[in-house]
Design a protein around this motif. Structure first.
Motif, PDB file in Angstrom:
ATOM      1  N   TRP A  64     -11.189  25.130 111.565  1.00 30.99           N
ATOM      2  CA  TRP A  64     -11.627  26.606 110.832  1.00 30.99           C
ATOM      3  C   TRP A  64     -10.484  26.871 109.811  1.00 30.99           C
ATOM      4  N   HIS A  65     -10.777  26.109 108.653  1.00 32.04           N
ATOM      5  CA  HIS A  65      -9.849  25.856 107.803  1.00 32.04           C
ATOM      6  C   HIS A  65     -10.036  27.340 106.595  1.00 32.04           C
ATOM      7  N   ARG A 113     -13.603  28.180 107.345  1.00 32.50           N
ATOM      8  CA  ARG A 113     -14.123  29.357 108.154  1.00 32.50           C
ATOM      9  C   ARG A 113     -15.181  30.052 107.735  1.00 32.50           C
ATOM     10  N   ARG A 121     -10.106  27.903 117.855  1.00 29.58           N
ATOM     11  CA  ARG A 121     -10.225  27.791 116.196  1.00 29.58           C
ATOM     12  C   ARG A 121      -8.793  27.335 115.938  1.00 29.58           C
ATOM     13  N   THR A 161      -6.079  26.888 111.024  1.00 31.51           N
ATOM     14  CA  THR A 161      -6.175  28.144 110.362  1.00 31.51           C
ATOM     15  C   THR A 161      -5.112  28.348 109.171  1.00 31.51           C
TER      16      THR A 161
END
Ligand code: VGL
Ligand code: ZN
Length: 207
Positions: free
Chosen positions: A49-50, A86, A107, A110
């Motif tokens: 979830w970058h 994301r 997630r 991040t």
């Protein structure tokens, strides 16, 4: 009770054929993921979830290409194509995945400054995702892992699960590898085995 957890690693569009970081045969593991769920008390899925400005993306470093290495805030980082951004379709779970029984979604990746292959910690082992505490609260002692990719997120998740004291099993036929280099998948399997992770087949579950 001694509960068993199933970890479904990064079953997202970008890691399947047609995605931006497609893992060969990645879509073939969805059927295994769906079939395994009935045997588990706790089912956790992870999502890469970058943020779009993540430091692991080659596109964010002028003149760099995927596959090259850089120093990212003190850690060696291999550069990847943009993936798992994301709130984009590429980061969604593959639509064939049964998500109706998921207990929890983690997630990861991040923080734009550090990559996070493992479901438990970032690559610098500095920040926890909270997964260990969650599993312990659920009475989990045994962690079974499948997903994408064998040589990155599956491997680091399994090594951390073992290190956290869980009996750890990787369902090999439920995993596929990136294999930037031929032999990476087999090397990952050997490394996990040497660390005390049991490598098993989906047919052994629920016997
Ligand atoms: C993964 C490379 C970059 C994985 C995620 O899911 O194995 N690999 N980000
Ligand atoms: Zn990633």
């Amino acid at each position: 009770m001694r509960a068993k957890a199933l970890l479904l690693i990064d079953l997202q569009n970008d890691f399947c054929p047609g995605g931006s970081l497609a893992v060969p045969g990645g879509d073939e593991v969805i059927e295994v993921a769906n079939r395994m769920q009935q045997h588990f008390d706790v089912i956790v899925a992870t999502q890469d979830w970058h943020p779009a400005d993540h430091g692991a993306f080659a596109a964010n470093h002028e003149g760099k290409n995927p596959g090259e290495f850089i120093d990212l805030h003190g850690l060696e980082q291999i550069l990847w194509p943009v993936h798992g951004v994301r709130d984009t379709p590429g980061a969604d779970f593959v639509k064939e995945l049964d998500t109706s029984k998921l207990t929890h979604v983690i997630r990861k990746g991040t923080d734009p400054q550090v990559d996070s292959y493992s479901a438990f910690y970032d690559n610098g082992h500095r920040k926890s995702t909270g997964l260990s505490d969650f599993l312990r609260q659920q009475g989990v002692h045994d962690v079974y892992i499948l997903g994408l990719a064998t040589d990155y997120c599956v491997k680091y998740s399994a090594l951390d699960a073992r290190r956290e004291g869980f009996s750890t099993y990787v369902i090999e036929d439920g995993c596929r590898a990136v294999e930037l280099k031929a032999g990476d998948a087999q090397a990952a399997i050997e490394e996990m085995r040497h660390s005390g992770v049991a490598i098993i087949h989906s047919g052994q579950i629920g016997l």
